[in-house]
Design a protein around this motif. Structure first.
Motif, PDB file in Angstrom:
ATOM      1  N   GLY B  28       0.499  -1.582   0.304  1.00  0.00           N
ATOM      2  CA  GLY B  28       0.206   0.056  -0.260  1.00  0.00           C
ATOM      3  C   GLY B  28       0.889   0.687   0.301  1.00  0.00           C
ATOM      4  N   HIS B  31      -2.727  -0.920  -3.292  1.00  0.00           N
ATOM      5  CA  HIS B  31      -1.729  -2.701  -3.567  1.00  0.00           C
ATOM      6  C   HIS B  31      -3.864  -3.128  -3.394  1.00  0.00           C
ATOM      7  CE1 HIS B  31      -1.330  -6.607  -2.199  1.00  0.00           C
ATOM      8  NE2 HIS B  31       0.019  -5.809  -2.779  1.00  0.00           N
ATOM      9  N   PRO B  32      -3.773  -3.878  -4.787  1.00  0.00           N
ATOM     10  CA  PRO B  32      -4.621  -4.372  -5.155  1.00  0.00           C
ATOM     11  C   PRO B  32      -5.539  -4.831  -3.397  1.00  0.00           C
ATOM     12  CG  PRO B  32      -2.764  -5.345  -6.369  1.00  0.00           C
ATOM     13  CD  PRO B  32      -2.626  -4.083  -5.306  1.00  0.00           C
ATOM     14  N   SER B  33      -4.410  -5.416  -2.633  1.00  0.00           N
ATOM     15  CA  SER B  33      -5.260  -6.161  -1.791  1.00  0.00           C
ATOM     16  C   SER B  33      -5.441  -5.504  -0.461  1.00  0.00           C
ATOM     17  CB  SER B  33      -4.448  -7.525  -0.523  1.00  0.00           C
ATOM     18  OG  SER B  33      -3.633  -6.816   0.065  1.00  0.00           O
TER      19      SER B  33
END
Lengths: 334, 381, 155
Positions: B28, B31-33
């Protein structure tokens, strides 16, 4: 000789381009339909020119090399991955006449060449100077090296049954029936192990740990952009085609039409469909199967991935080789 | 070259042990998650997480300070923007606090509408979470299925409240407008639709062996830790801590309805997952009961045009889709709060992350983050 | 034996998932996508949908705004600015009149508080949701039309 080589080179490159376009489009549509979407619909009718437009975009994109990257290796990796994918295409028979190099060790050659992919992925991941890339590359190393064994052993089982390392000979042995029908349980097990293990070798879901976008953003190709990224993508799809072609040739008879027994009415009807159509149909069936996996399953964790290989696939395929050998010796297959 | 020699000599000193080094990785703010702008500084040893340091504040909008300048009616649209997936319930929390302070009676129809909206919000939030959970684990398809079912809820909201995400619908004294004439019929249709579609959720994800292996025994949160970190909602209920505000401190007539508090004792990711899936079923039951006896009448109690709270301190808690949301209002008798404090469930739920992911792998951290079901704007406010 | 059971149960669970995705793949009727610019003509937003603040004018170019600035006060984030002037009516009374009603779409959160607070129903939200413009200043709008007057009942 040179002219033949040129013709082959041009046709292989054309095949690559067309395959890349078709498979990317197919993947997007398959994904879309499974996800109750329509997928690309804007460029051309039903979006058929979408991948073409994407290619133009990728070519015109800025080529970024990150600071501190190993420039030479960073540029070499996408080239290497494409060359390896191209090489593996050589001994595959597309039809009864179309084969680039009718090698007598074709199966062995493909198995050897396709395991080189890991080197280019490791190179690309390491040269990117990015921790995400490095983790992805290391995962890829562990993954491909272990799953190579299962792929090899399932190939060995089929080589035992058919008694040849040459792809065209293997196709000819399936004149009376495809190996999936006449090979009994060992052929079935080998087929399933081959599909699972080669999905892992392709770094596709559920084994897409080297890319794992929710963990590593994009894994080993995080830093690649533009055409270099496109080469990675293209080689993934070419490798998928090759794996499917190998599976189709070994288990589903390659270009051989659906035959049962010798010289009967059913076989003659089947012969009217040209071999190339048979081959393409089988290959696309297996490609669809691999895509189906991708859009259904969650991703495995790295330790589960290795558990699956070393505790399940490898022992099973070892026993399977024994069973195949026993069947071959007793001549139980028909 | 020197480094290489060092490594070699180190290795020689330690026998065959390879020298390894820990490294930091920034997950992050993009970030995708992380589902938002959460920044996690992770210390890794290979794939094993040694330390997690969440860095907050990327989406801090000083909601609490802003509220000090706004009238009680104007606070409502701001609260929708904290936990945007539980917008109705956030509105409800402030509305309930103001009503409590002014001792206003809310008409029964308004209370029924509030429960309907709150439970639909909960279902929608859990559906979105379910899809994102699949995506975090690498299965993209559930994401779209979850969104399809949630889309029908947002469409119902759109028709009645006028917006899809930040509704500003539940206001002090009742609800802004009566429901759309088609609303009840659509809710009934939706219940039928969802009862048919929810088993599909189980087939694609819950029953899937890969999914079970990825979540079972991962991210264990003990009940003691859940309590001491102030975890609430499905995160705590997955560890067997009974903390449903709807049961313990009932509001808006939840005490008259028949529903169960979903509790699982395993405390791992799978338990937290199952809590949420079961909660969708329970919410459906609540909605069915409300729809069957939907009262007629006014939707707005007797409220003055200018809301002035008496001098004092007021606290109201509600159960959002993520846990306990507390609203603490200090009033000096004026028409704006002297101080307002939101006790957001996500902040406490995030604080437990370090405790439960250290020692697990990167992939497990992604799964654990997913089952904590964080909404970042609610953490930063 | 549990080894084989393990493999079998895993395969069954995975096949179940594939059955579901296969079902959706083979039933294109389930597709939920709506293609937006193509369905513009049939796209119907609910009448309560709040997209953009407007001030309805009748056929004589008259609006219903008395210039009381209740909406300006009600707005939580200063989206509305009401400019007024004083007019002397024929019977020699001074009355507030609307000069310009400025609405900054870029700051609007579509909370509906202005419409709720309006005593004379002068403003309302319409369903025109396509807000994109090429310049930022185009988002600042004047809602009352040129030369418009207030309706007789509010005079």
């Amino acid at each position: 000789m040179i002219i033949t080589a040129l013709i082959i080179a041009i046709s292989v490159i054309t095949l690559f381009a067309v395959l890349g376009l078709v498979l990317v489009y197919m993947e997007r549509k398959v994904a879309a339909f499974m996800q109750i979407r329509l997928g690309p619909m804007r460029v051309g009718p039903w979006g058929i020119a979408q991948t073409l437009a994407d290619t133009v975009k990728l070519i015109s994109k800025e080529d970024i090399i990150p600071n501190g990257a190993d420039k030479f290796l960073f540029n070499l990796a996408p080239l290497m991955v494409t060359v390896i994918a191209t090489l593996a295409l050589a001994p595959l028979p597309f039809s009864d006449k179309w084969i680039i190099w009718d090698s007598n060790v074709g199966v062995f050659y493909v198995a050897a060449i396709s395991s080189l992919t890991v080197i280019s992925i490791l190179t690309g991941g390491w040269a990117s100077n990015n921790k995400y890339s490095l983790i992805g590359a290391m995962r890829s190393g562990a993954q491909i090296v272990s799953y190579e064994l299962s792929v090899g052993l399932s190939l060995v089982a089929m080589v035992l049954l058919s008694g040849s390392l040459s792809f065209s000979d293997i196709v000819m042995t399936q004149q009376d029936a495809w190996w999936i029908f006449k090979g009994h349980l060992p052929a079935w097990i080998a087929f399933m192990v081959f599909i699972i293990a080669s999905t892992a070798e392709l770094n596709r879901n559920p084994f897409d740990l080297p890319e794992a976008e929710s963990e590593l953003t994009a894994g080993f190709h995080t830093e690649y952009s533009g055409m270099k990224f496109a080469l990675f993508m293209l080689s993934e799809y070419i490798n998928m085609f090759i794996v499917s072609a190998v599976a189709a040739t070994l288990f589903l008879g390659g270009w051989m039409p659906l035959h049962f027994g010798q010289d009967n009415f059913f076989n003659h009807i089947m012969d009217y469909i040209p071999p190339l159509v048979w081959f393409a149909g089988k290959v696309f069936f297996i490609i669809f199967l691999i895509m189906w996996f991708r859009w259904t399953f969650p991703r495995l964790r790295i330790d589960q991935l290795l558990t699956l290989e070393w505790k399940y696939l490898l022992p099973i395929s070892l026993i399977n080789v024994l069973a195949a050998a026993w069947i071959t010796v007793t001549g139980w297959h028909f | 070259m020197e480094q290489v020699q060092n490594i070699v000599s180190d290795r020689e000193l330690q026998g065959s042990n390879l020298q390894t080094q820990e490294y930091f990785i920034n997950v992050g703010p993009q970030h995708p998650s992380t589902h938002g702008v959460l920044h996690l500084k992770i210390k890794l040893d290979g794939e094993i997480i040694e330390d997690v340091d969440p860095i907050l504040g990327y989406i801090h909008r000083s909601v609490e300070k802003m509220c000090e300048k706004l009238s009680y009616r104007q606070i409502i649209p701001i609260t929708s923007r904290m936990d945007y997936l539980s917008a109705h319930i956030n509105n409800q929390a402030v509305a309930l606090a103001v009503e409590k302070a002014m001792a206003v009676e809310v008409p029964p129809r308004a209370r029924a509408i509030r429960i309907l909206m709150a439970e639909l919000t909960r279902i929608g939030s859990h559906q979105l979470w379910w899809g994102v959970m699949g995506m975090d684990l690498g299965a993209l398809t559930p994401f779209f299925w979850g969104f399809r079912d949630r889309e029908m809820i947002t469409e119902m909201f759109e028709e009645t409240c006028g917006t899809r995400l930040t509704m500003n619908y539940i206001i002090p004294g009742g609800v802004a407008t009566d429901v759309h004439p088609d609303f009840i019929g659509k809710v009934k249709n939706y219940i039928r639709h969802l009862r048919k579609k929810l088993p599909e959720y189980d087939e694609i994800l819950t029953g899937n062996r890969i999914f079970i292996e990825r979540t079972r025994g991962v991210g264990y949160l003990s009940p003691e830790e859940a309590v001491s970190f102030g975890c609430t909602g499905p995160t705590a209920r997955g560890s067997g801590v009974s903390c449903d505000i709807r049961k313990w401190h009932s509001y808006d007539g939840y005490d008259k309805l028949d529903f169960n508090e979903v509790l699982f004792n395993e405390g791992d990711n799978l338990a937290r997952y199952k809590v949420r899936i079961k909660e969708i079923w329970e919410s459906l039951r609540i909605i069915e009961q409300v729809v069957e006896n939907f009262p007629e009448g006014e939707v707005m109690g007797k409220m003055k045009k200018v809301i002035k709270l008496p001098k004092g301190e007021f606290y109201q808690r509600v159960e959002t889709a993520r846990g306990e949301l507390g609203v603490y209002i200090v009033s000096d008798g004026g028409n704006t709060p002297y101080r307002i404090k939101f006790r957001s469930p996500n902040f406490s739920n995030l604080s437990v992350l370090k405790k439960i992911v250290v020692g697990s792998k990167i992939a497990d951290m992604v799964a654990t983050m997913s089952t904590l079901d964080l909404v970042i704007p609610d953490i930063d406010r | 034996m549990s080894y084989i059971e393990n493999i079998l149960s895993t395969s069954v669970s995975l096949l179940k998932g594939m059955k579901m995705t296969g079902y959706y793949f083979s039933h294109p009727k389930e597709i939920y996508t709506r293609q937006y610019p193509e369905n513009r003509k049939t796209l119907k937003l609910p009448e309560r949908f709040r997209a953009e603040l407007t001030m309805p004018h009748d056929e004589f170019n008259r609006h219903r705004c008395s210039g009381c600035t209740a909406c300006e006060i009600a707005c939580p984030n200063g989206t509305i600015k009401v400019l007024t002037y004083m007019e002397t009516t024929p019977d020699n009374k001074k009355k507030k009149r609307l000069d310009t009603f400025i609405y900054r779409l870029s700051m609007c959160t579509f909370c509906n508080l202005c419409v709720d607070s309006c005593p004379s129903d002068a403003i309302k939200f319409n369903q025109h949701f396509e807000h994109s413009v090429t310049e930022r200043k185009q988002l600042t709008k004047v809602l009352n039309r040129q030369g418009s007057t207030v309706t007789d009942e509010l005079k």
